[in-house]
Design a protein around this motif. Structure first.
Motif, mmCIF file in Angstrom:
data_model
loop_
_atom_site.group_PDB
_atom_site.id
_atom_site.type_symbol
_atom_site.label_atom_id
_atom_site.label_comp_id
_atom_site.label_asym_id
_atom_site.label_seq_id
_atom_site.Cartn_x
_atom_site.Cartn_y
_atom_site.Cartn_z
ATOM 1 N N ALA A 28 0.857 -1.187 0.000
ATOM 2 C CA ALA A 28 0.000 0.000 0.000
ATOM 3 C C ALA A 28 0.891 1.235 0.000
ATOM 4 O O ALA A 28 1.919 1.273 0.683
ATOM 5 C CB ALA A 28 -0.907 0.006 1.221
ATOM 6 N N CYS A 29 0.493 2.238 -0.766
ATOM 7 C CA CYS A 29 1.301 3.448 -0.846
ATOM 8 C C CYS A 29 0.414 4.664 -1.120
ATOM 9 O O CYS A 29 -0.753 4.530 -1.485
ATOM 10 C CB CYS A 29 2.355 3.324 -1.928
ATOM 11 S SG CYS A 29 1.688 3.066 -3.578
ATOM 12 N N ARG A 30 1.008 5.818 -0.923
ATOM 13 C CA ARG A 30 0.337 7.079 -1.227
ATOM 14 C C ARG A 30 1.142 7.778 -2.315
ATOM 15 O O ARG A 30 2.362 7.811 -2.281
ATOM 16 C CB ARG A 30 0.294 7.968 0.019
ATOM 17 C CG ARG A 30 -0.418 9.296 -0.242
ATOM 18 C CD ARG A 30 -0.389 10.180 0.980
ATOM 19 N NE ARG A 30 0.980 10.658 1.153
ATOM 20 C CZ ARG A 30 1.508 10.999 2.324
ATOM 21 N NH1 ARG A 30 0.815 10.904 3.424
ATOM 22 N NH2 ARG A 30 2.746 11.421 2.394
ATOM 23 N N VAL A 31 0.431 8.322 -3.275
ATOM 24 C CA VAL A 31 1.045 9.125 -4.332
ATOM 25 C C VAL A 31 0.387 10.497 -4.277
ATOM 26 O O VAL A 31 -0.835 10.608 -4.380
ATOM 27 C CB VAL A 31 0.843 8.482 -5.734
ATOM 28 C CG1 VAL A 31 1.402 9.379 -6.813
ATOM 29 C CG2 VAL A 31 1.483 7.101 -5.786
ATOM 30 N N GLU A 55 3.898 -2.097 -10.607
ATOM 31 C CA GLU A 55 3.479 -3.295 -11.330
ATOM 32 C C GLU A 55 4.651 -3.992 -12.003
ATOM 33 O O GLU A 55 4.647 -5.215 -12.154
ATOM 34 C CB GLU A 55 2.368 -2.961 -12.313
ATOM 35 C CG GLU A 55 1.054 -2.642 -11.596
ATOM 36 C CD GLU A 55 -0.138 -2.518 -12.507
ATOM 37 O OE1 GLU A 55 0.032 -2.325 -13.728
ATOM 38 O OE2 GLU A 55 -1.279 -2.608 -11.980
ATOM 39 N N ALA A 56 5.685 -3.256 -12.362
ATOM 40 C CA ALA A 56 6.881 -3.858 -12.954
ATOM 41 C C ALA A 56 7.608 -4.760 -11.956
ATOM 42 O O ALA A 56 8.373 -5.642 -12.351
ATOM 43 C CB ALA A 56 7.832 -2.770 -13.459
ATOM 44 N N GLN A 57 7.339 -4.564 -10.672
ATOM 45 C CA GLN A 57 7.955 -5.393 -9.633
ATOM 46 C C GLN A 57 7.138 -6.651 -9.336
ATOM 47 O O GLN A 57 7.531 -7.450 -8.505
ATOM 48 C CB GLN A 57 8.122 -4.577 -8.344
ATOM 49 C CG GLN A 57 9.031 -3.382 -8.487
ATOM 50 C CD GLN A 57 10.442 -3.767 -8.918
ATOM 51 O OE1 GLN A 57 10.983 -4.762 -8.476
ATOM 52 N NE2 GLN A 57 11.007 -2.978 -9.803
ATOM 53 N N GLY A 58 5.998 -6.812 -9.995
ATOM 54 C CA GLY A 58 5.191 -8.015 -9.812
ATOM 55 C C GLY A 58 3.927 -7.804 -8.996
ATOM 56 O O GLY A 58 3.310 -8.763 -8.555
ATOM 57 N N TRP A 59 3.532 -6.567 -8.795
ATOM 58 C CA TRP A 59 2.305 -6.244 -8.076
ATOM 59 C C TRP A 59 1.217 -5.888 -9.077
ATOM 60 O O TRP A 59 1.511 -5.471 -10.191
ATOM 61 C CB TRP A 59 2.524 -5.054 -7.148
ATOM 62 C CG TRP A 59 3.530 -5.289 -6.073
ATOM 63 C CD1 TRP A 59 4.855 -4.907 -6.101
ATOM 64 C CD2 TRP A 59 3.337 -5.942 -4.829
ATOM 65 N NE1 TRP A 59 5.477 -5.288 -4.941
ATOM 66 C CE2 TRP A 59 4.565 -5.925 -4.136
ATOM 67 C CE3 TRP A 59 2.243 -6.542 -4.228
ATOM 68 C CZ2 TRP A 59 4.724 -6.483 -2.880
ATOM 69 C CZ3 TRP A 59 2.401 -7.092 -2.971
ATOM 70 C CH2 TRP A 59 3.631 -7.059 -2.304
ATOM 71 N N SER A 64 -7.966 1.656 -5.194
ATOM 72 C CA SER A 64 -7.421 3.006 -5.095
ATOM 73 C C SER A 64 -8.491 3.932 -4.534
ATOM 74 O O SER A 64 -9.687 3.670 -4.655
ATOM 75 C CB SER A 64 -6.954 3.515 -6.465
ATOM 76 O OG SER A 64 -8.047 3.624 -7.346
ATOM 77 N N SER A 65 -8.031 4.988 -3.897
ATOM 78 C CA SER A 65 -8.937 6.021 -3.410
ATOM 79 C C SER A 65 -8.165 7.334 -3.389
ATOM 80 O O SER A 65 -6.938 7.350 -3.493
ATOM 81 C CB SER A 65 -9.495 5.685 -2.026
ATOM 82 O OG SER A 65 -8.452 5.611 -1.087
ATOM 83 N N ALA A 66 -8.894 8.417 -3.261
ATOM 84 C CA ALA A 66 -8.258 9.730 -3.275
ATOM 85 C C ALA A 66 -8.889 10.631 -2.222
ATOM 86 O O ALA A 66 -10.081 10.519 -1.932
ATOM 87 C CB ALA A 66 -8.405 10.369 -4.657
ATOM 88 N N LEU A 67 -8.067 11.497 -1.671
ATOM 89 C CA LEU A 67 -8.538 12.510 -0.734
ATOM 90 C C LEU A 67 -8.015 13.866 -1.191
ATOM 91 O O LEU A 67 -6.865 13.976 -1.610
ATOM 92 C CB LEU A 67 -8.013 12.234 0.676
ATOM 93 C CG LEU A 67 -8.610 11.044 1.409
ATOM 94 C CD1 LEU A 67 -7.879 10.837 2.727
ATOM 95 C CD2 LEU A 67 -10.087 11.253 1.659
ATOM 96 N N PHE A 77 -4.361 6.934 -2.690
ATOM 97 C CA PHE A 77 -3.966 5.777 -1.909
ATOM 98 C C PHE A 77 -4.164 4.545 -2.777
ATOM 99 O O PHE A 77 -5.266 4.300 -3.274
ATOM 100 C CB PHE A 77 -4.783 5.701 -0.618
ATOM 101 C CG PHE A 77 -4.545 6.896 0.260
ATOM 102 C CD1 PHE A 77 -3.511 6.889 1.181
ATOM 103 C CD2 PHE A 77 -5.326 8.026 0.128
ATOM 104 C CE1 PHE A 77 -3.268 8.001 1.977
ATOM 105 C CE2 PHE A 77 -5.096 9.145 0.919
ATOM 106 C CZ PHE A 77 -4.060 9.133 1.848
ATOM 107 N N LEU A 78 -3.094 3.789 -2.965
ATOM 108 C CA LEU A 78 -3.092 2.650 -3.882
ATOM 109 C C LEU A 78 -2.773 1.376 -3.110
ATOM 110 O O LEU A 78 -1.829 1.347 -2.317
ATOM 111 C CB LEU A 78 -2.043 2.860 -4.978
ATOM 112 C CG LEU A 78 -2.101 4.205 -5.711
ATOM 113 C CD1 LEU A 78 -0.913 4.346 -6.647
ATOM 114 C CD2 LEU A 78 -3.407 4.355 -6.459
ATOM 115 N N VAL A 79 -3.558 0.338 -3.346
ATOM 116 C CA VAL A 79 -3.325 -0.957 -2.714
ATOM 117 C C VAL A 79 -3.060 -1.971 -3.821
ATOM 118 O O VAL A 79 -3.872 -2.122 -4.745
ATOM 119 C CB VAL A 79 -4.529 -1.400 -1.857
ATOM 120 C CG1 VAL A 79 -4.285 -2.777 -1.265
ATOM 121 C CG2 VAL A 79 -4.804 -0.376 -0.767
#
Length: 94
Positions: A28-31, A55-59, A64-67, A77-79
């Motif tokens: 999970a990460c935030r962009v 995704e290049a790493q195999g995920w 996703s959601s946004a605030l 926010f990406l899972v």
């Protein structure tokens, strides 16, 4: 791709790779997006590049959601979950 987009994508890609090394099944990460354009439609600077780096790493992006932030800024926010492992995908076999 601009310097900041490259740096964001490279950083998040490294974090995604580290999560795999740690045996994580979810990443999970935030962009942070710098803002919307005036038409409220179009490309989000660096977001696609960040998703591609993970995704290049195999995920695989699952949710996703946004605030909203200050002004026109937004936090995404990406899972991600590990992509299905198939021969030739370059994903480490478990």
């Amino acid at each position: 791709m601009g310097f900041l987009k490259d740096a964001k994508a490279e950083s998040i890609g490294k974090q995604a790779a580290r999560a795999i090394e740690e045996g994580r099944k979810v990443f999970a990460c935030r962009v942070n997006e710098g803002g919307w354009n005036d038409s409220y439609a179009g490309s989000l600077s660096g977001v696609a590049e960040s998703i591609e780096a993970v995704e290049a790493q195999g995920w695989q992006l699952e949710h996703s959601s946004a605030l909203p932030g200050k002004g026109q800024n937004v936090a995404l926010f990406l899972v991600f979950r590990r992509a299905m492992q198939q021969p030739g995908w370059g994903i480490p076999q478990q």
